[in-house]
Design an enzyme around this catalytic site. Structure first.
Site, mmCIF file in Angstrom:
data_model
loop_
_atom_site.group_PDB
_atom_site.id
_atom_site.type_symbol
_atom_site.label_atom_id
_atom_site.label_comp_id
_atom_site.label_asym_id
_atom_site.label_seq_id
_atom_site.Cartn_x
_atom_site.Cartn_y
_atom_site.Cartn_z
ATOM 1 N N LYS A 27 0.817 4.725 7.109
ATOM 2 C CA LYS A 27 0.189 5.249 5.715
ATOM 3 C C LYS A 27 0.425 6.700 5.826
ATOM 4 C CE LYS A 27 -2.603 1.982 4.890
ATOM 5 N NZ LYS A 27 -2.385 0.739 3.840
ATOM 6 N N SER A 35 0.137 -1.050 0.474
ATOM 7 C CA SER A 35 -0.362 0.022 -0.091
ATOM 8 C C SER A 35 0.912 1.580 -0.116
ATOM 9 C CB SER A 35 -0.960 -0.146 1.241
ATOM 10 O OG SER A 35 -0.119 0.039 2.517
#
Length: 196
Positions: free
Chosen positions: A96, A52
């Site tokens: 993230k 990701s």
């Protein structure tokens, strides 16, 4: 009265041993306290799981987390953070990038991110977003919420989706600081190089 001058008193020797023992115990306590402080409050090592954050971070990259980074300051836009959401389906560290800050309104349209109605100019190399998820409509963040996205925008489970959602400030473990394999500072990876 006879006094034996060859026989010395053992009291000074015992006193010296006791004092050295006490000093040794204090030094040991200080070392253990410093080790606890470093391990639990300043840095931690974790591993990037999944793709990701490609191309910034790859699957299985080893990351040092700066847990002290947000003790006296707040996370900033574009910081790569490590967080752990308790009470959710997944209970592991997640990595993230912060896109939206507390109080801001975020939405995604035509593959781009908008903050408070303005197009966000991002300093990273990223793809246009195909799936806006929940951010297809405006999301207004509370005073303790952050909106995060993975750099691999089309292969990331992040704030666009209900199972991650907005990140609360107390869920943030720290700032992703150093990639130890292929050593580099995380905030220096995957940046757009300005034309000279």
């Amino acid at each position: 009265m006879d006094f034996n001058f060859d026989k010395t008193s053992k009291k000074p020797l015992i006193k010296k041993i006791v004092i050295e023992g006490i000093i040794w115990i204090i030094e040991l306590a200080v070392v253990i306290g410093l080790a606890y402080f470093v391990v639990n409050l300043t840095i931690e090592r974790t591993t990037m799981l999944g793709v990701s954050m490609n191309p910034t971070l790859a699957d299985q990259d080893k990351i040092i987390v700066n847990k002290f980074a947000y003790r006296f300051s707040k996370p900033e836009r574009f910081d790569v953070i490590v967080f752990k959401q308790s009470g959710r389906e997944h209970n592991y560290y997640n990595i993230k990038r912060i896109i939206g800050l507390p109080g801001e309104t975020i939405y995604i349209a035509d593959g781009n991110v908008y903050v408070n109605g303005d197009l966000l100019k991002e300093p990273m190399i990223i793809e246009a977003i195909i799936n806006s998820g929940l951010a297809a409509e405006e999301i207004t963040l509370d005073k303790n919420e952050y909106f995060v996205l993975g750099d691999n925008r089309n292969n990331s489970e992040d704030s666009r989706f209900a199972n991650i959602g907005n990140i609360l400030s107390d869920e943030i473990i720290g700032k992703a600081w150093i990639r130890t394999n292929n050593f580099n500072f995380v905030n220096k990876l995957n940046l757009i190089r300005e034309e000279e």
